[in-house]
Write an enzyme that holds these catalytic residues in place. Structure first.
Site, PDB file in Angstrom:
ATOM      1  N   GLY A 171      82.406  68.699 -67.369  1.00  0.00           N
ATOM      2  CA  GLY A 171      81.110  68.089 -67.094  1.00  0.00           C
ATOM      3  C   GLY A 171      79.955  68.961 -67.554  1.00  0.00           C
TER       4      GLY A 171
ATOM      5  CB  ILE B 113      77.247  71.854 -63.660  1.00  0.00           C
ATOM      6  CG1 ILE B 113      75.903  71.158 -63.462  1.00  0.00           C
ATOM      7  CG2 ILE B 113      77.249  73.207 -62.956  1.00  0.00           C
ATOM      8  CD1 ILE B 113      74.727  71.923 -63.991  1.00  0.00           C
TER       9      ILE B 113
ATOM     10  CG  ASN C 128      84.139  64.917 -70.444  1.00  0.00           C
ATOM     11  OD1 ASN C 128      83.711  64.504 -71.518  1.00  0.00           O
ATOM     12  ND2 ASN C 128      83.666  64.498 -69.292  1.00  0.00           N
TER      13      ASN C 128
ATOM     14  CE  LYS D  69      75.966  65.073 -63.435  1.00  0.00           C
ATOM     15  NZ  LYS D  69      75.842  66.382 -64.070  1.00  0.00           N
TER      16      LYS D  69
ATOM     17  CB  ILE E 108      78.357  72.464 -57.856  1.00  0.00           C
ATOM     18  CG1 ILE E 108      79.282  73.440 -58.579  1.00  0.00           C
ATOM     19  CG2 ILE E 108      77.025  72.316 -58.573  1.00  0.00           C
ATOM     20  CD1 ILE E 108      78.798  74.850 -58.609  1.00  0.00           C
TER      21      ILE E 108
ATOM     22  CE  LYS F 131      68.853  63.200 -57.078  1.00  0.00           C
ATOM     23  NZ  LYS F 131      68.482  64.471 -57.737  1.00  0.00           N
TER      24      LYS F 131
ATOM     25  CB  VAL G 156      70.981  70.194 -64.083  1.00  0.00           C
ATOM     26  CG1 VAL G 156      71.371  71.051 -65.268  1.00  0.00           C
ATOM     27  CG2 VAL G 156      71.325  70.894 -62.779  1.00  0.00           C
TER      28      VAL G 156
END
Length: 637
Positions: free
Chosen positions: A321, A323, A348, A397, A436, A440, A479
């Site tokens: 991902g 991050i 990924n 997210k 992480i 929010k 981010v």
């Protein structure tokens, strides 16, 4: 005088950075005339009309009688005809046409203007009974004029395209730049970019010692404040920021000044990008939002991070991902014994594996396709590879997507998945486990934030039971450039010509860059104690609409050219984000701007399994929200 400047004045070694050919000089001369294009075009066309009038006489009378057979008032007739044609061209908007793009449409416009002007001219000459002007000349002159004008435009287009090909080596447009900064980076930049089709017109620098100097044959035109002077910019099509070491508020100030010029702005790579060795100073890139943050980078305890990671087996969930992949790259710098990549997406995982293999060929990699919702696979992975440090980055997210029909998926992945990864780490006696988290999670108004707050509470509960493992969380804001971020969407909309959509004119967000977020996570792993949530003092929040306006300006567009539309807050969104809840207290750490949040609520470990029961069986949106309201009392979604 600085050494770079003294070198740049020497006659050798920099010849390839000067305007090396007549084609560069020709393009520059034409570019300097471009602000006066319309009057210049009308003047040239008028001269060509006069030339065509004389050519028509030559065709009709021959060399012997070219002058002798003309009436003595012919010069007045010529002036009159030139005036009529000039008026016709102006009414037909012929001077607005760009010669380098001339084609059938432009020739059609010229033909209509010449026919109309020729008819009017002939009618006036005959009405004034100027019978000594040959009727054949009146009839043929519009044809000769059209041929002359068309030939001039086609010749110019051929000349321009040939010059462009000689300068750029392709059919790409020639770009003329004013460079901001006249230091070593600027000198190296000029030495490389002219081969890419750039022409550097000059430099701007605030150093008084460089004013009036020449670098690689290119003059320093003045200080950076000269950006306000259109005469200084001249024929520039772009601005290049060649000041990689300038950071923080000063960088933002310069970029805001550059944005007022209406020219596109690009930059050389930053110091960090150059230090990584994957960028060269002449590899220009667009201005990224991180360039606009105006915040100094966080200074880290490099020795402490190295002690935590060097020679250790490190496992990263969600390794492919936004991050997670940056965490992989930064962890690799500290030479771990092994890096275990745990990722659900095959693509990924392949992408980050290829990237790491190229950057760090000596680093042992373990690439595993796995799902954090699969506890047995996690237990098997931890038992086999015995990771000593775990970074848990796997999460859903995207706020609007997790509302409604995806609420249960968010609960299972973000909360249950965190419990599974943390439990497997505790059973394998992992030294450190870092979750992480997100801003929010503070007073959440959406399912995603509530599930991440629940994940923090799970970590807190396991920390009390499993003393051998340090469990901690890192909480930060939005981010820049991560998947689902608003910034890539803004840039895509600008590239399409707009409009740019913003949810609300007053919405504000805390922002940080992906590398900054990853460094914060590494620092948390080094200094964090079990049960802690670490947060970054992220300075002032950024107004989203202002960020959008800056991106539009730096792309070379005006507010009128690309508009901003307000779409309204989406489900679960709020105008501002918080990093700490009201009941939280913070303590400083030895790392500046990194603080510890001591959360007011403590959860007993025995309650964790009972909490997570709804996540193990499918339930609808209403059931998930009821469970989250019970577990996270501050959840208002």
């Amino acid at each position: 005088m600085s050494e770079p400047l003294r070198k740049s004045r020497s006659p050798g070694g920099e010849g390839n950075a000067r305007l090396p050919t007549v084609w560069h000089r020709l393009d520059l001369a034409l570019a300097r005339l471009r602000p006066y294009r319309e009057p210049a075009s009308l003047l040239i066309d008028a001269l060509l009309v006069a030339l065509a009038w004389n050519a028509t006489y030559l065709f009709r009378l021959g060399f012997d009688r070219w002058f002798s057979a003309r009436p003595d008032y012919d010069h007045w007739v010529t002036l009159g005809i030139v005036g009529v044609y000039a008026l016709a061209f102006w009414l037909a908007k012929v001077p607005k046409g760009m010669w380098r793009f001339s084609g059938f449409g432009e020739i059609s416009r010229l033909a209509a203007a010449c026919a109309a002007a020729g008819a009017v001219s002939a009618a006036v000459v005959l009405a004034l009974q100027l019978f000594k002007v040959p009727r054949a000349v009146l009839a043929l002159h519009p044809v000769f004029t059209l041929m002359t004008l068309a030939l001039a435009r086609m010749s110019y287009r051929m000349l321009y395209e040939h010059a462009r090909a000689r300068i750029t080596g392709s059919d790409a447009e020639i770009r003329r730049a004013v460079v901001l900064g006249a230091g070593e980076a600027a000198r190296l930049l000029v030495a490389g970019i002219h081969r890419q089709g750039w022409i550097v017109l000059g430099f701007l620098d605030d150093d008084p010692l460089k004013q009036g100097a020449r670098i690689a044959g290119v003059p320093v035109l003045g200080p950076l404040s000269a950006l306000r002077d259109k005469a200084t910019l001249g024929a520039a099509t772009d601005l290049i920021m060649a000041m990689p070491s300038v950071r923080g508020p000063r960088r933002r100030e310069i970029l805001e000044l550059a944005g007022t010029t209406g020219l596109p702005v690009v930059t050389v790579p930053s110091v960090d990008e150059l230090r990584d060795g994957n960028q060269r100073v002449d590899r220009l890139r667009e201005i990224e939002p991180e360039d606009l943050l105006g915040r100094e980078p966080v200074q880290l305890d490099e020795a402490g991070i190295a002690e935590t990671l060097a020679g250790k087996t490190v496992l990263i969930t969600g390794a492919g991902g936004s991050i997670g992949s940056e965490l992989c790259r930064q962890v690799a710098h500290y030479r771990p014994a092994r890096l275990v990549l745990y990722e659900l997406s095959e693509f990924n995982l392949y992408t980050i594996e290829q990237d790491l293999s190229e950057r760090f060929p000596d680093l042992p990699l373990v690439t595993l396709i796995g799902d954090v919702k699969d506890l047995e696979h996690l237990r098997h992975t931890f038992a086999r590879w015995k990771p000593q440090v775990v970074f848990h980055a796997a999460a859903y997210k995207h706020v609007p997507l997790m509302e409604g029909d995806n609420a249960w998926a968010a609960l299972r992945n973000n909360t249950l998945g965190t419990y599974h990864a943390a439990l497997a780490a505790a059973e394998a006696q992992t030294e450190r486990f870092v979750l992480i988290s997100t801003d929010k999670a503070v007073n959440p108004t959406n399912v995603m934030g509530a599930t991440k707050r629940a994940a923090e509470m799970v970590i807190s509960a396991l920390a009390a039971e499993h003393r051998a493992t340090r469990f901690m969380a890192v909480r930060f804001g939005n981010v820049l450039g991560s998947s689902g971020s608003v910034i890539p969407k803004f840039k895509e909309q600008i590239a399409k010509g707009g409009p740019v959509t913003v949810t609300h004119p007053e919405v504000i967000r805390y922002f940080m860059t992906i590398p900054e977020a990853a460094r914060l996570v590494l620092q948390a792993a080094a200094i964090g104690e079990s049960g802690q949530v670490l947060v970054l003092d992220m300075g002032e929040p950024v107004k989203i609409v202002e960020l959008a306006r800056q991106l539009i300006r730096l792309a070379g567009y005006s507010a009128e050219g690309i508009g901003i539309e307000f779409a309204g807050l989406r489900s679960g969104e709020k105008l501002y984000e918080e990093l700490l809840a009201d009941a939280d207290t913070t303590l400083p750490t030895r790392v500046e701007r990194l603080r510890i949040a001591r959360l007011s609520d403590r959860v007993e470990s025995a309650a964790v399994k009972a909490w997570l029961a709804p996540a193990t069986r499918e339930c609808g949106d209403v059931g998930v929200r009821e469970w989250l309201h019970e577990l996270v009392p501050e959840f208002s979604g």
